[in-house]
Design a protein around this motif. Structure first.
Motif, PDB file in Angstrom:
ATOM      1  N   LEU A   1      33.590  46.355   7.033  1.00 43.18           N
ATOM      2  CA  LEU A   1      34.230  47.528   6.445  1.00 43.18           C
ATOM      3  C   LEU A   1      33.434  48.061   5.258  1.00 43.18           C
ATOM      4  O   LEU A   1      33.322  49.283   5.067  1.00 43.18           O
TER       5      LEU A   1
ATOM      6  N   TYR B   1      35.208  40.261   8.428  1.00 44.94           N
ATOM      7  CA  TYR B   1      35.879  41.556   8.516  1.00 44.94           C
ATOM      8  C   TYR B   1      35.540  42.448   7.323  1.00 44.94           C
ATOM      9  O   TYR B   1      35.194  43.625   7.481  1.00 44.94           O
ATOM     10  N   ASP B   2      35.654  41.907   6.109  1.00 41.61           N
ATOM     11  CA  ASP B   2      35.441  42.712   4.909  1.00 41.61           C
ATOM     12  C   ASP B   2      33.991  43.175   4.783  1.00 41.61           C
ATOM     13  O   ASP B   2      33.721  44.274   4.266  1.00 41.61           O
TER      14      ASP B   2
ATOM     15  N   LEU C   1      33.977  52.331  13.858  1.00 43.27           N
ATOM     16  CA  LEU C   1      34.619  51.016  13.828  1.00 43.27           C
ATOM     17  C   LEU C   1      35.291  50.715  15.166  1.00 43.27           C
ATOM     18  O   LEU C   1      35.315  49.566  15.612  1.00 43.27           O
ATOM     19  N   SER C   2      35.808  51.753  15.812  1.00 45.67           N
ATOM     20  CA  SER C   2      36.405  51.566  17.144  1.00 45.67           C
ATOM     21  C   SER C   2      35.350  51.136  18.150  1.00 45.67           C
ATOM     22  O   SER C   2      35.598  50.274  18.999  1.00 45.67           O
TER      23      SER C   2
ATOM     24  N   GLY D   1      36.370  55.839  11.460  1.00 45.29           N
ATOM     25  CA  GLY D   1      37.237  55.155  12.420  1.00 45.29           C
ATOM     26  C   GLY D   1      36.636  55.117  13.807  1.00 45.29           C
ATOM     27  O   GLY D   1      36.792  54.127  14.533  1.00 45.29           O
TER      28      GLY D   1
ATOM     29  N   HIS E   1      41.934  42.439  13.419  1.00 47.34           N
ATOM     30  CA  HIS E   1      43.063  42.876  12.603  1.00 47.34           C
ATOM     31  C   HIS E   1      42.927  44.324  12.135  1.00 47.34           C
ATOM     32  O   HIS E   1      43.823  44.843  11.472  1.00 47.34           O
ATOM     33  N   TRP E   2      41.791  44.968  12.493  1.00 42.47           N
ATOM     34  CA  TRP E   2      41.607  46.359  12.073  1.00 42.47           C
ATOM     35  C   TRP E   2      42.295  47.288  13.057  1.00 42.47           C
ATOM     36  O   TRP E   2      42.217  47.121  14.266  1.00 42.47           O
ATOM     37  N   LYS E   3      42.976  48.292  12.534  1.00 47.91           N
ATOM     38  CA  LYS E   3      43.649  49.274  13.377  1.00 47.91           C
ATOM     39  C   LYS E   3      43.186  50.669  12.983  1.00 47.91           C
ATOM     40  O   LYS E   3      43.100  50.997  11.798  1.00 47.91           O
ATOM     41  N   LYS E   4      42.888  51.461  13.967  1.00 48.24           N
ATOM     42  CA  LYS E   4      42.443  52.826  13.724  1.00 48.24           C
ATOM     43  C   LYS E   4      43.589  53.660  13.193  1.00 48.24           C
ATOM     44  O   LYS E   4      44.696  53.626  13.719  1.00 48.24           O
TER      45      LYS E   4
ATOM     46  N   LEU F   1      36.921  42.134  14.028  1.00 48.46           N
ATOM     47  CA  LEU F   1      37.731  43.315  13.711  1.00 48.46           C
ATOM     48  C   LEU F   1      39.097  43.288  14.399  1.00 48.46           C
ATOM     49  O   LEU F   1      39.737  44.319  14.563  1.00 48.46           O
TER      50      LEU F   1
ATOM     51  N   LYS G   1      34.623  47.483  17.395  1.00 50.60           N
ATOM     52  CA  LYS G   1      35.732  46.623  17.806  1.00 50.60           C
ATOM     53  C   LYS G   1      35.742  46.443  19.319  1.00 50.60           C
ATOM     54  O   LYS G   1      36.000  45.346  19.827  1.00 50.60           O
TER      55      LYS G   1
END
Length: 348
Positions: free
Chosen positions: A121, A117-118, A140-141, A137, A163-166, A161, A144
């Motif tokens: 990002l 994940y890191d 990344l969307s 964002g 745990h990633w939230k826009k 991803l 994801k």
């Protein structure tokens, strides 16, 4: 990536991934010398990273080896699937370009299950350091969504991803009014003026996915409706139309040279960005306007005129009434004022 021996002729070869993430092979000789040469090359690739490709090609046309799948492979499967489902070429090309330029070269030798994940990002943050958080964002969307597709299709075990939230985007402050839209339409070129009229009467997304994809076959002349397929939500909706607009459709169909409602010089149209901007300038509109503002104006006007929120949501093709309320109800100051006026006074 490893050393293999072909059973049919005994030659050794190395399966590896080049700098653009494409899986390929390099063949060596037979016997001990062939094996040593293959092992040496295999170690070189592992120690020094991706090998430059010989020729450019698609993201990937191969399947995973040894039950592992790489980012380029998953992306190609995703793009092929979405293309069949009707996702616009513009969106797919944007995803393809983003992955090939920034991520696939970095993760060429590692299967998706090893990507962290890191790391993602950090890469996206550096690649789009000069862009807005909204732009980062969006990409990344995209990524994801590709990973979610892989999990759903049992191609990968987990979404890196997940745990990633826009971040929540602030709704765009649109200033376009019906009066100003009429001014723009009055000075627009005929084909643009017609596109504005269609967008206004149907409330469609003003791009390739809906407005420019409308065909005459989508018009139900008997029922006075137009069927709109939304590639964004993979759903279809039926828009009732007024007798006045129905007459305009019949008139324009008589002049049509293609199967599409929106055309120019006998060809389908892909965008109106420059011509719309020029029309706004000629109309002396003092604020920034984009074609998509017509869709926003469609929704807010219907709500301001007392239109049912659920019905407007259906006409817009939103996935829920909640989405419509979040996007448009904050603009309706008069509605809130009329509502609060109904509150009885305690001093009566």
């Amino acid at each position: 990536m490893s050393v293999h021996m072909r059973k049919n002729n005994g030659t050794y070869y190395v399966a590896y991934r080049n700098a653009e993430g494409n899986q390929t092979t390099k063949t060596f000789g037979k016997g001990r010398e062939g094996r040593r040469a293959a092992q040496k090359f295999d170690k070189q690739v592992k120690d020094h990273g991706p090998v430059p490709p010989s020729t450019p090609e698609a993201i990937s046309e191969v399947v995973a080896v040894a039950d592992k799948i790489y980012l380029d492979q998953l992306a190609q499967i995703y793009i092929n699937t979405r293309k069949v489902e009707g996702t616009t070429v513009k969106t797919l090309n944007e995803i393809r370009s983003f992955l090939k330029k920034h991520l696939i070269p970095v993760f060429a030798q590692r299967p998706i299950d090893e990507i962290r994940y890191d790391e993602i990002l950090t890469i996206v943050g550096k690649a789009y350091a000069d862009h807005s958080p909204v732009t980062r964002g969006r990409y990344l969307s995209y990524l994801k969504t590709v990973f979610q597709f892989g999990v759903k299709q049992d191609l990968i075990e987990k979404n890196p991803l997940r745990h990633w939230k826009k971040a929540k985007e602030h709704p765009r402050d649109t200033k376009l009014t019906v009066a100003d839209l009429m001014k723009i339409k009055a000075v627009a070129a005929p084909h643009l003026a017609w596109a504005i009229e269609v967008a206004w009467n149907l409330g469609v997304r003003t791009g390739e996915s809906e407005l420019f994809a409308l065909k005459w076959a989508d018009v139900d002349w008997a029922q006075s409706t137009v069927k709109v397929f939304a590639t964004k939500t993979q759903s279809a909706r039926v828009i009732p139309i007024s007798p006045e607009f129905m007459a305009r459709l019949r008139e324009m169909q008589g002049r049509a040279k293609t199967e599409y409602l929106i055309e120019y010089a006998g060809r389908p149209v892909k965008q109106f960005r420059m011509s719309f901007r020029s029309a706004c300038k000629r109309a002396e509109i003092p604020y920034h306007v984009v074609l998509y503002d017509i869709r926003h104006l469609f929704a807010t006007t219907l709500l301001q005129e007392g239109g049912d929120l659920s019905a407007v949501s259906k006409l817009m093709g939103h996935s829920s009434v909640h989405m419509t309320a979040n996007q448009y109800y904050h603009l309706l100051g008069d509605e809130k004022r009329r509502t609060i006026a109904k509150l009885p006074s305690l001093n009566a």
